[in-house]
Every structure is written in structure tokens, then in C-alpha cells.
Enzyme design. Sequence first.
Site, short mmCIF file in Angstrom:
data_model
loop_
_atom_site.label_atom_id
_atom_site.label_comp_id
_atom_site.label_asym_id
_atom_site.label_seq_id
_atom_site.Cartn_x
_atom_site.Cartn_y
_atom_site.Cartn_z
N LEU A 12 73.64 58.06 4.04
CA LEU A 12 72.73 59.19 4.16
C LEU A 12 71.30 58.69 3.96
CD1 LEU A 12 72.65 62.19 4.71
CD2 LEU A 12 72.96 62.61 2.29
N HIS A 13 70.72 58.16 5.05
CA HIS A 13 69.35 57.66 5.01
C HIS A 13 68.42 58.76 5.52
CE1 HIS A 13 69.72 56.94 9.34
NE2 HIS A 13 70.89 56.38 9.07
N ALA A 14 67.16 58.43 5.79
CA ALA A 14 66.14 59.44 6.09
C ALA A 14 66.46 60.33 7.29
CB ALA A 14 64.79 58.77 6.29
N PRO A 16 69.47 61.23 8.94
CA PRO A 16 70.48 62.28 8.73
C PRO A 16 70.11 63.26 7.61
CG PRO A 16 71.38 60.15 8.13
CD PRO A 16 70.05 59.90 8.76
#
Length: 86
Positions: A12-14, A16
Site C-alpha cells: 500500500l504505497h502512495a 493505491p
Amino acid sequence: MISKHVKIPKDLHARPATLLIQKVQEFPDTKVWLVNNGKKIQTNSLIGILSMGLKKDDEIILEVEGEEAVAEILKDFIEKGMETGQ
């Protein structure tokens, strides 16, 4: 309060996380939190979500203050990788 257990399908990076925030904003009368390892973050904060450091296959609890249908929509959105067009 509705709680749903959700498995994160990818890190869960920037990008998504931003898509998740935008999805939640489609339901202005609903408050949503992510819970993991004792940390609870409301989904209106990109920095807060990123600070959770959620990785692929992590399990979270999605807490929704609102309708059951919204909780199901958000759970499905997360489980499908938080992609647009969901």
C-alpha cells in the site's frame, strides 16, 4: 460500527493509498478507519495510511461508520488491488 477483515493484495504505497482515499470520498456520510497491529488510522490521511507500512498479504481490519453496503464496496475495492474502474 462495521468491521471487515481484509487481506491487502499488494503493497500500500502512495498511488493505491490515494485511490483508496478517493474511493472513500465517494461516501461523504461515512467514516472509515484502517486498523493493523494496534494502530488505527482514518482514511482521510495519506501520510497516516502510508505510516502503517502495509505490505502485500498483510491483514487489516476495515472499520466503517455507516452502511453495510459501503463497507462491502470498500472491502471489495481493497481486495481487488485498489485500482480505478472498480
